[in-house]
Motif scaffolding. Sequence first.
Motif, PDB file in Angstrom:
ATOM      1  N   ALA A 149       0.827  -1.209   0.000  1.00 42.13           N
ATOM      2  CA  ALA A 149       0.000   0.000   0.000  1.00 42.13           C
ATOM      3  C   ALA A 149       0.859   1.256   0.000  1.00 42.13           C
ATOM      4  O   ALA A 149       0.481   2.286  -0.580  1.00 42.13           O
ATOM      5  CB  ALA A 149      -0.929   0.000   1.212  1.00 42.13           C
ATOM      6  N   LYS A 150       2.029   1.209   0.634  1.00 40.25           N
ATOM      7  CA  LYS A 150       2.936   2.372   0.664  1.00 40.25           C
ATOM      8  C   LYS A 150       3.703   2.526  -0.643  1.00 40.25           C
ATOM      9  O   LYS A 150       4.354   3.544  -0.873  1.00 40.25           O
ATOM     10  CB  LYS A 150       3.911   2.225   1.835  1.00 40.25           C
ATOM     11  CG  LYS A 150       3.247   2.332   3.200  1.00 40.25           C
ATOM     12  CD  LYS A 150       4.165   1.881   4.321  1.00 40.25           C
ATOM     13  CE  LYS A 150       5.341   2.808   4.512  1.00 40.25           C
ATOM     14  NZ  LYS A 150       6.190   2.392   5.655  1.00 40.25           N
ATOM     15  N   ASN A 151       3.628   1.500  -1.508  1.00 43.18           N
ATOM     16  CA  ASN A 151       4.305   1.550  -2.810  1.00 43.18           C
ATOM     17  C   ASN A 151       3.295   1.657  -3.952  1.00 43.18           C
ATOM     18  O   ASN A 151       3.566   1.216  -5.062  1.00 43.18           O
ATOM     19  CB  ASN A 151       5.164   0.298  -3.012  1.00 43.18           C
ATOM     20  CG  ASN A 151       6.534   0.430  -2.362  1.00 43.18           C
ATOM     21  OD1 ASN A 151       7.046   1.529  -2.200  1.00 43.18           O
ATOM     22  ND2 ASN A 151       7.120  -0.689  -1.989  1.00 43.18           N
ATOM     23  N   GLU A 152       2.147   2.247  -3.684  1.00 42.63           N
ATOM     24  CA  GLU A 152       1.065   2.297  -4.661  1.00 42.63           C
ATOM     25  C   GLU A 152       1.250   3.473  -5.615  1.00 42.63           C
ATOM     26  O   GLU A 152       1.426   4.605  -5.186  1.00 42.63           O
ATOM     27  CB  GLU A 152      -0.258   2.431  -3.907  1.00 42.63           C
ATOM     28  CG  GLU A 152      -1.493   2.281  -4.743  1.00 42.63           C
ATOM     29  CD  GLU A 152      -2.749   2.312  -3.888  1.00 42.63           C
ATOM     30  OE1 GLU A 152      -3.479   3.317  -3.934  1.00 42.63           O
ATOM     31  OE2 GLU A 152      -2.988   1.324  -3.156  1.00 42.63           O
ATOM     32  N   GLY A 153       1.234   3.197  -6.903  1.00 42.64           N
ATOM     33  CA  GLY A 153       1.337   4.260  -7.894  1.00 42.64           C
ATOM     34  C   GLY A 153       2.272   3.891  -9.033  1.00 42.64           C
ATOM     35  O   GLY A 153       2.735   2.756  -9.142  1.00 42.64           O
ATOM     36  N   ALA A 175      -3.113   5.960  -9.368  1.00 40.91           N
ATOM     37  CA  ALA A 175      -3.842   4.984  -8.551  1.00 40.91           C
ATOM     38  C   ALA A 175      -5.093   5.647  -7.986  1.00 40.91           C
ATOM     39  O   ALA A 175      -5.216   6.872  -7.966  1.00 40.91           O
ATOM     40  CB  ALA A 175      -2.947   4.471  -7.419  1.00 40.91           C
ATOM     41  N   ASP A 176      -6.014   4.823  -7.530  1.00 38.73           N
ATOM     42  CA  ASP A 176      -7.276   5.302  -6.957  1.00 38.73           C
ATOM     43  C   ASP A 176      -7.243   5.039  -5.460  1.00 38.73           C
ATOM     44  O   ASP A 176      -7.209   3.884  -5.040  1.00 38.73           O
ATOM     45  CB  ASP A 176      -8.451   4.558  -7.614  1.00 38.73           C
ATOM     46  CG  ASP A 176      -9.805   5.041  -7.112  1.00 38.73           C
ATOM     47  OD1 ASP A 176      -9.838   5.808  -6.130  1.00 38.73           O
ATOM     48  OD2 ASP A 176     -10.832   4.649  -7.701  1.00 38.73           O
ATOM     49  N   PRO A 177      -7.243   6.093  -4.633  1.00 42.93           N
ATOM     50  CA  PRO A 177      -7.145   5.880  -3.180  1.00 42.93           C
ATOM     51  C   PRO A 177      -8.301   5.066  -2.607  1.00 42.93           C
ATOM     52  O   PRO A 177      -8.175   4.483  -1.528  1.00 42.93           O
ATOM     53  CB  PRO A 177      -7.134   7.306  -2.612  1.00 42.93           C
ATOM     54  CG  PRO A 177      -7.670   8.184  -3.706  1.00 42.93           C
ATOM     55  CD  PRO A 177      -7.299   7.526  -4.986  1.00 42.93           C
ATOM     56  N   SER A 178      -9.443   5.010  -3.322  1.00 48.05           N
ATOM     57  CA  SER A 178     -10.577   4.240  -2.828  1.00 48.05           C
ATOM     58  C   SER A 178     -10.552   2.791  -3.296  1.00 48.05           C
ATOM     59  O   SER A 178     -11.406   1.997  -2.907  1.00 48.05           O
ATOM     60  CB  SER A 178     -11.891   4.889  -3.296  1.00 48.05           C
ATOM     61  OG  SER A 178     -12.027   4.795  -4.706  1.00 48.05           O
ATOM     62  N   ARG A 224      -2.942  -1.537  -4.925  1.00 51.36           N
ATOM     63  CA  ARG A 224      -1.636  -1.864  -4.331  1.00 51.36           C
ATOM     64  C   ARG A 224      -1.043  -3.130  -4.940  1.00 51.36           C
ATOM     65  O   ARG A 224       0.140  -3.410  -4.749  1.00 51.36           O
ATOM     66  CB  ARG A 224      -1.775  -2.044  -2.814  1.00 51.36           C
ATOM     67  CG  ARG A 224      -2.423  -3.346  -2.394  1.00 51.36           C
ATOM     68  CD  ARG A 224      -2.641  -3.428  -0.890  1.00 51.36           C
ATOM     69  NE  ARG A 224      -3.610  -2.447  -0.438  1.00 51.36           N
ATOM     70  CZ  ARG A 224      -3.873  -2.178   0.836  1.00 51.36           C
ATOM     71  NH1 ARG A 224      -3.242  -2.850   1.791  1.00 51.36           N
ATOM     72  NH2 ARG A 224      -4.775  -1.281   1.172  1.00 51.36           N
ATOM     73  N   TRP A 225      -1.873  -3.905  -5.667  1.00 52.83           N
ATOM     74  CA  TRP A 225      -1.428  -5.214  -6.141  1.00 52.83           C
ATOM     75  C   TRP A 225      -0.966  -5.200  -7.591  1.00 52.83           C
ATOM     76  O   TRP A 225      -0.765  -6.257  -8.177  1.00 52.83           O
ATOM     77  CB  TRP A 225      -2.542  -6.235  -5.945  1.00 52.83           C
ATOM     78  CG  TRP A 225      -2.975  -6.394  -4.514  1.00 52.83           C
ATOM     79  CD1 TRP A 225      -4.172  -6.044  -3.979  1.00 52.83           C
ATOM     80  CD2 TRP A 225      -2.210  -6.943  -3.428  1.00 52.83           C
ATOM     81  NE1 TRP A 225      -4.206  -6.335  -2.630  1.00 52.83           N
ATOM     82  CE2 TRP A 225      -3.010  -6.891  -2.271  1.00 52.83           C
ATOM     83  CE3 TRP A 225      -0.916  -7.473  -3.327  1.00 52.83           C
ATOM     84  CZ2 TRP A 225      -2.576  -7.353  -1.034  1.00 52.83           C
ATOM     85  CZ3 TRP A 225      -0.482  -7.921  -2.090  1.00 52.83           C
ATOM     86  CH2 TRP A 225      -1.298  -7.860  -0.963  1.00 52.83           C
TER      87      TRP A 225
END
Length: 604
Positions: A305-309, A326-329, A334-335
């Motif tokens: 999750a901390k590496n999302e984007g 990425a979409d925060p919702s 994250r995957w």
Amino acid sequence: MNFSIVPAHLAVKAMRDNGYKNAAYAIAELMDNAIQAGAKNVELLCAEQTTPLAQRTRRRVHQIAVLDDASGMDKDTLRIALQFGNGTRLEEANQTGIGRFGMGLPASSISQCQKVEVWSWQGGLANAIYTYLDLGEIASQKLTEVPEPIAKAIPKLWKKVGNEWGESGTLVVWSILDRLMWKTAATIIDNSEFVIGRMYRRFLKKDQVRIRMAAFDIDRPENVTVDEWAKPNDPGYLSTGTSTPAPWDERPMFEKWGGEDGYEVTHKIEFRSQQHPVKIRYSVAKEEARQGTNPGSRDYGKHAAKNEGLSVVRAGRELELDDGWADPSEARDRWWGIEVEFPPALDEIFGVTNNKQHAHGLSELAKLDLDNLLKDGRSLGELREQLDDDEDPRAPLIEIAHQIQKTRNVLRRLLRAQTASEDRRDRTRHPDPNSPESRATEITRHRQEEGHEGQSDAGEQLPADQRQSQIEGELTSLGMPAAAAKELAATTVSDGLKYVFAEADLESMAFFSVKQRGGSIIITLNTSHPAFGSLVEVLEKDATGEDDASLRERLTTAAGGLKLVLMAWARYEDEQPDGPRRNQAQETRADWGRLARQFLNKDS
């Protein structure tokens, strides 16, 4: 009277707000300089001091230093290094590495502290030279230029705590840390290791550099409280030996997407009469990483999750992890992992900022709905031509942004199918005799007894293993993971179910497809159809996540009702005889799906 266009003492004060996200990014600028100069070892050293506070004491970072064993600097180079906007790599011919803008050392330093001191040496520590910048002296106009470097011994404190003192190197020390967001050494090191491990993952993985992070008591330097080496942090999760929590630290948590040949896609951008490569790489979580209850709440899920984007890489060093893609919702974002890499020659095209933290040219395209801009038969080339005519600097990036958007959406649908597979497995482990599939099967049996025959019925006479193989083959061809397809096919046959639901990105305008395999009817929901997001996803997601039991029951009933309606149509189509009536039923399903798309598409 001073009539400078920008008075130096005011300009430097304004430069403190130069956009560094936090101390980790500012520290990375110093490491950029070290790595560019050939450092094999870089050390982040945090000196803490215990200070009294009412009835207790607290530890706070007092000074921060970065030590390297690179080539060191002579007097002129050291003096230039502390000038804003000057440097040895400002000429285009020298802009091939991670450095470039001539702002790194002074700008990053004053973003965190009021005083920066630099020692550098060549041919042994005895030859160390020294100079500094002090914002207090600049504000009072006592200091109007970078002091000429002088011979000065490296303080004993830093000699005690530093490990890698090469024949040449540089030591940068920050003091009067008035803008430091993190106050303790442990916090600085923890956050810096995550960010710096990601920025320099290529260098760390190839053993081109080692980065040590240590904290100690400034009054008792022998008291070292933290001493560790930065590990690579791969947001694509394809590497081993990383900072990812177990069990994925020593094996990849993701797999390449697109196969070995399709994993890396190269675009060519022409700029100033030269062709430059831009490489895009894709990865997606392995099915086993997402198995079980709420994998996102596990340590490795939180790490992801901390590496999302979108990871934006320049000259082998990550500029940023752009979360605008990425979409925060959407927890599933994250995957997946997407990395775009470009050379420094394209800095102007990508809009790289002088603190090397952002590529705003690419980032702005994340906000554009390119599919909507390309509707009504408009081609990507035509859109590019319009941007060129408007002298929009983003024009050369439009194809890259479009491919990233499209592939990201495919990965999202793939992950959605993974989630559905896991849900199906859970239902397999806990079968529901009142499920919509069971109810539809029972009704179909009654119709069969009444003499209503379907094209699929003959397949029920096949041996069980053959039926299972046919169903499994169809599910696998739709992109369902092999293990999930095998388990679902086995359950369908053993439980005597007539209907199977699957999800896939269908190249069709229809909302769903109907196929007969192994005596069962496979209904595949088209994940790219707006009805999927508006109906299926909403009902299934909200039904499982809703706390209100009454509302959850109503949503579950609605989701089951939708399935029953679709199974009723599938059986209607299955019972049509070969010929015009069957063809008409299939065409009607496609036409209805096309019309439903128009009604549901907000941009239509």
